[in-house]
Design a protein around this motif. Structure first.
Motif, PDB file in Angstrom:
ATOM      1  N   GLY A  35     -34.320  27.080 -67.800  1.00  8.53           N
ATOM      2  CA  GLY A  35     -34.886  27.114 -66.451  1.00  8.53           C
ATOM      3  C   GLY A  35     -33.918  26.609 -65.406  1.00  8.53           C
ATOM      4  N   LEU A  36     -33.230  25.502 -65.703  1.00  6.90           N
ATOM      5  CA  LEU A  36     -32.230  24.987 -64.767  1.00  6.90           C
ATOM      6  C   LEU A  36     -31.073  25.960 -64.608  1.00  6.90           C
ATOM      7  CD1 LEU A  36     -32.139  21.219 -65.827  1.00  6.90           C
ATOM      8  CD2 LEU A  36     -33.170  22.202 -63.770  1.00  6.90           C
ATOM      9  N   TRP A  37     -30.684  26.591 -65.713  1.00  2.77           N
ATOM     10  CA  TRP A  37     -29.613  27.596 -65.685  1.00  2.77           C
ATOM     11  C   TRP A  37     -30.002  28.757 -64.768  1.00  2.77           C
ATOM     12  CZ3 TRP A  37     -27.737  30.358 -70.789  1.00  2.77           C
ATOM     13  CH2 TRP A  37     -26.657  31.201 -70.482  1.00  2.77           C
ATOM     14  N   GLY A  43     -31.727  31.911 -59.169  1.00  6.11           N
ATOM     15  CA  GLY A  43     -32.613  31.317 -58.172  1.00  6.11           C
ATOM     16  C   GLY A  43     -31.894  30.943 -56.892  1.00  6.11           C
ATOM     17  N   LEU A  44     -31.025  29.968 -56.976  1.00  5.51           N
ATOM     18  CA  LEU A  44     -30.316  29.484 -55.794  1.00  5.51           C
ATOM     19  C   LEU A  44     -29.000  30.211 -55.532  1.00  5.51           C
ATOM     20  CD1 LEU A  44     -30.866  25.643 -56.310  1.00  5.51           C
ATOM     21  CD2 LEU A  44     -32.196  27.229 -54.888  1.00  5.51           C
ATOM     22  N   LYS A  45     -28.516  30.940 -56.543  1.00  7.08           N
ATOM     23  CA  LYS A  45     -27.252  31.697 -56.420  1.00  7.08           C
ATOM     24  C   LYS A  45     -26.118  30.798 -55.917  1.00  7.08           C
ATOM     25  CE  LYS A  45     -29.619  36.092 -55.571  1.00  7.08           C
ATOM     26  NZ  LYS A  45     -29.462  36.558 -56.945  1.00  7.08           N
ATOM     27  N   LEU A  46     -25.980  29.664 -56.587  1.00  4.33           N
ATOM     28  CA  LEU A  46     -24.930  28.733 -56.201  1.00  4.33           C
ATOM     29  C   LEU A  46     -23.537  29.220 -56.596  1.00  4.33           C
ATOM     30  CD1 LEU A  46     -26.612  25.318 -57.120  1.00  4.33           C
ATOM     31  CD2 LEU A  46     -26.520  26.469 -54.896  1.00  4.33           C
ATOM     32  N   TYR A  47     -23.472  30.075 -57.614  1.00  2.00           N
ATOM     33  CA  TYR A  47     -22.192  30.600 -58.074  1.00  2.00           C
ATOM     34  C   TYR A  47     -22.297  32.112 -58.216  1.00  2.00           C
ATOM     35  CZ  TYR A  47     -21.352  25.735 -59.416  1.00  2.00           C
ATOM     36  OH  TYR A  47     -21.201  24.379 -59.403  1.00  2.00           O
ATOM     37  N   PRO A  48     -21.216  32.832 -57.929  1.00  2.00           N
ATOM     38  CA  PRO A  48     -21.234  34.280 -58.182  1.00  2.00           C
ATOM     39  C   PRO A  48     -21.301  34.569 -59.672  1.00  2.00           C
ATOM     40  CG  PRO A  48     -19.044  33.548 -57.519  1.00  2.00           C
ATOM     41  CD  PRO A  48     -19.958  32.374 -57.321  1.00  2.00           C
ATOM     42  N   GLY A  49     -21.823  35.744 -59.999  1.00  6.56           N
ATOM     43  CA  GLY A  49     -22.026  36.093 -61.395  1.00  6.56           C
ATOM     44  C   GLY A  49     -20.760  36.136 -62.218  1.00  6.56           C
ATOM     45  N   TYR A  50     -19.628  36.462 -61.600  1.00  7.72           N
ATOM     46  CA  TYR A  50     -18.387  36.540 -62.370  1.00  7.72           C
ATOM     47  C   TYR A  50     -17.783  35.159 -62.638  1.00  7.72           C
ATOM     48  CZ  TYR A  50     -16.240  36.046 -57.719  1.00  7.72           C
ATOM     49  OH  TYR A  50     -15.888  35.615 -56.463  1.00  7.72           O
ATOM     50  N   VAL A  51     -18.347  34.108 -62.016  1.00  8.91           N
ATOM     51  CA  VAL A  51     -17.911  32.744 -62.266  1.00  8.91           C
ATOM     52  C   VAL A  51     -18.864  32.040 -63.229  1.00  8.91           C
ATOM     53  CG1 VAL A  51     -17.497  30.478 -61.218  1.00  8.91           C
ATOM     54  CG2 VAL A  51     -16.738  32.553 -60.052  1.00  8.91           C
ATOM     55  N   PRO A  55     -28.652  33.666 -67.223  1.00 12.14           N
ATOM     56  CA  PRO A  55     -29.138  33.854 -68.593  1.00 12.14           C
ATOM     57  C   PRO A  55     -29.366  35.320 -68.938  1.00 12.14           C
ATOM     58  CG  PRO A  55     -30.312  32.050 -67.545  1.00 12.14           C
ATOM     59  CD  PRO A  55     -29.493  32.699 -66.473  1.00 12.14           C
ATOM     60  N   ARG A  56     -29.828  36.108 -67.977  1.00 10.90           N
ATOM     61  CA  ARG A  56     -30.061  37.525 -68.242  1.00 10.90           C
ATOM     62  C   ARG A  56     -28.758  38.244 -68.566  1.00 10.90           C
ATOM     63  NH1 ARG A  56     -32.889  40.712 -63.490  1.00 10.90           N
ATOM     64  NH2 ARG A  56     -31.001  39.928 -62.468  1.00 10.90           N
ATOM     65  N   ALA A  57     -27.676  37.933 -67.838  1.00  4.27           N
ATOM     66  CA  ALA A  57     -26.387  38.580 -68.099  1.00  4.27           C
ATOM     67  C   ALA A  57     -25.853  38.213 -69.479  1.00  4.27           C
ATOM     68  CB  ALA A  57     -25.383  38.199 -67.016  1.00  4.27           C
ATOM     69  N   VAL A  58     -26.012  36.949 -69.843  1.00  5.48           N
ATOM     70  CA  VAL A  58     -25.548  36.514 -71.164  1.00  5.48           C
ATOM     71  C   VAL A  58     -26.375  37.165 -72.261  1.00  5.48           C
ATOM     72  CG1 VAL A  58     -25.262  34.521 -72.677  1.00  5.48           C
ATOM     73  CG2 VAL A  58     -24.633  34.352 -70.260  1.00  5.48           C
ATOM     74  N   VAL A 240     -17.068  36.406 -68.256  1.00  3.26           N
ATOM     75  CA  VAL A 240     -17.582  35.073 -68.570  1.00  3.26           C
ATOM     76  C   VAL A 240     -18.877  35.172 -69.370  1.00  3.26           C
ATOM     77  CG1 VAL A 240     -18.176  32.831 -67.612  1.00  3.26           C
ATOM     78  CG2 VAL A 240     -16.549  34.293 -66.418  1.00  3.26           C
ATOM     79  N   ALA A 241     -19.670  36.205 -69.124  1.00  2.00           N
ATOM     80  CA  ALA A 241     -20.918  36.369 -69.870  1.00  2.00           C
ATOM     81  C   ALA A 241     -20.642  36.544 -71.362  1.00  2.00           C
ATOM     82  CB  ALA A 241     -21.697  37.569 -69.325  1.00  2.00           C
ATOM     83  N   LEU A 242     -19.601  37.311 -71.700  1.00  6.92           N
ATOM     84  CA  LEU A 242     -19.235  37.485 -73.110  1.00  6.92           C
ATOM     85  C   LEU A 242     -18.756  36.168 -73.709  1.00  6.92           C
ATOM     86  CD1 LEU A 242     -18.688  39.177 -75.614  1.00  6.92           C
ATOM     87  CD2 LEU A 242     -16.474  39.820 -74.623  1.00  6.92           C
ATOM     88  N   VAL A 243     -17.998  35.406 -72.945  1.00  5.39           N
ATOM     89  CA  VAL A 243     -17.523  34.111 -73.436  1.00  5.39           C
ATOM     90  C   VAL A 243     -18.706  33.191 -73.729  1.00  5.39           C
ATOM     91  CG1 VAL A 243     -16.234  32.030 -72.817  1.00  5.39           C
ATOM     92  CG2 VAL A 243     -15.300  34.287 -72.267  1.00  5.39           C
ATOM     93  N   LEU A 244     -19.651  33.084 -72.795  1.00  7.69           N
ATOM     94  CA  LEU A 244     -20.814  32.228 -73.014  1.00  7.69           C
ATOM     95  C   LEU A 244     -21.687  32.732 -74.164  1.00  7.69           C
ATOM     96  CD1 LEU A 244     -21.939  31.350 -69.367  1.00  7.69           C
ATOM     97  CD2 LEU A 244     -20.788  29.883 -71.026  1.00  7.69           C
ATOM     98  N   ALA A 245     -21.832  34.053 -74.272  1.00  6.45           N
ATOM     99  CA  ALA A 245     -22.624  34.617 -75.368  1.00  6.45           C
ATOM    100  C   ALA A 245     -22.003  34.260 -76.714  1.00  6.45           C
ATOM    101  CB  ALA A 245     -22.730  36.140 -75.210  1.00  6.45           C
ATOM    102  N   THR A 246     -20.674  34.354 -76.791  1.00  4.14           N
ATOM    103  CA  THR A 246     -19.990  34.023 -78.043  1.00  4.14           C
ATOM    104  C   THR A 246     -20.104  32.541 -78.346  1.00  4.14           C
ATOM    105  OG1 THR A 246     -18.413  35.809 -77.570  1.00  4.14           O
ATOM    106  CG2 THR A 246     -17.826  34.253 -79.296  1.00  4.14           C
ATOM    107  N   ILE A 247     -19.983  31.695 -77.333  1.00  2.86           N
ATOM    108  CA  ILE A 247     -20.117  30.249 -77.537  1.00  2.86           C
ATOM    109  C   ILE A 247     -21.515  29.915 -78.057  1.00  2.86           C
ATOM    110  CG2 ILE A 247     -20.259  28.041 -76.326  1.00  2.86           C
ATOM    111  CD1 ILE A 247     -17.996  29.004 -74.523  1.00  2.86           C
TER     112      ILE A 247
END
Length: 278
Positions: A35-37, A43-51, A55-58, A240-247
């Motif tokens: 939820g925080l993620w 929610g707040l879009k504090l960071y762009p998706g490529y940074v 959770p949906r992208a991952v 970055v989504a692939l990196v987080l998914a793999t992690i």
């Protein structure tokens, strides 16, 4: 005059949380993290998706990588298969090698005083430091990965077996000798069975070392289907989504195997009377 206070044995012991309750806590904690993620990203879009992807992208990367049907899909599934094959091969080899060396160190003081000290020092070296040597010695191939995994797997087992044999209560050793056990027979029939609970703790430590060593080695050795190579692909393509998914997958696999080993260890400790079931 000293007055000794006897414990009140009539009071019931406080029961710890049940397994179902612990699972509920873990699920609630996971929901809070996700939820925080989501709040920070979608929610707040504090960071762009490529940074910092959402959770949906991952999840999209995980689903494509595990059961996608496109020409570039399914890469994570094959990577998991390759990494598991290597780590299990290296882990089993490390258990056998470490078990033999641990028995020898436990039975022979000169070997324990020399090799045991060296292994303790080598264990303090990060596994990634051995990767350049493995590449130069064995080549840029799978053998180098297995070398690092076996090295990291066998040291905790050897030290655990040696230490467990030395920590067997003297009463058991005396009882074994009284019943006629001597030398190798005493070690295999008395000391080793009594050391099993402590050895299992070393097996869990060995698994964690081997798993981390595997991923670190795979990062630097390209050309193999592995989770480490997926991390490298994600870095090279700025995915970055692939990196987080793999992690996440690396953490889930490592945690699953550790949970299995922990359950086996707990069962053995209960059978040995070292833990009381609440």
């Amino acid at each position: 005059m000293t007055v000794r206070v006897q414990p009140d044995l009539s009071r019931p012991r406080r029961r710890g949380p049940g397994r179902a309750q612990v699972v509920v806590w873990q699920l609630v904690g996971l929901a809070v993290i996700v939820g925080l993620w989501w709040l920070v990203t979608d929610g707040l879009k504090l960071y762009p998706g490529y940074v910092f992807p959402s959770p949906r992208a991952v999840w999209t990367e995980i689903s494509y990588g595990l059961w996608g049907t496109g020409p570039q899909d399914g890469k994570l599934l094959s990577a998991i298969g390759g990494s598991l094959r290597r780590v299990l091969t290296g882990y089993v080899a490390g258990l056998v090698l470490g078990g033999v060396i641990g028995l020898l160190m436990g039975a022979w003081l000169p070997l324990r005083a020399t090799l045991g000290a060296y292994l303790t020092g080598v264990q303090s070296i990060p596994s990634i430091a051995f990767v350049p040597f493995a590449i130069l010695f064995l080549g840029l191939n799978e053998k180098a990965v297995l070398f690092v995994v076996i090295l990291e797997a066998f040291i905790p087992v050897a030290l655990a077996v040696s230490g467990a044999l030395l920590n067997v209560p003297p009463a058991l050793q005396v009882a074994g000798r009284t019943l006629g056990a001597r030398g190798v027979g005493l070690t295999l029939r008395v000391l080793l069975p009594a050391s099993v609970p402590n050895i299992l703790t070393g097996l869990r430590t060995s698994w964690s070392y081997a798993w981390r060593a595997l991923v670190g080695a795979e990062l630097l050795i390209a050309g193999v289907q592995s989770l480490g190579s997926q991390l490298e692909v994600g870095r090279n393509t700025a995915n970055v989504a692939l990196v987080l998914a793999t992690i996440i997958i690396i953490g889930l696999i490592g945690g699953l195997f550790d949970a299995v080993l922990r359950a086996v260890e707990g069962r053995v400790r209960r059978d040995y009377g070292l833990e009381v079931t609440q």
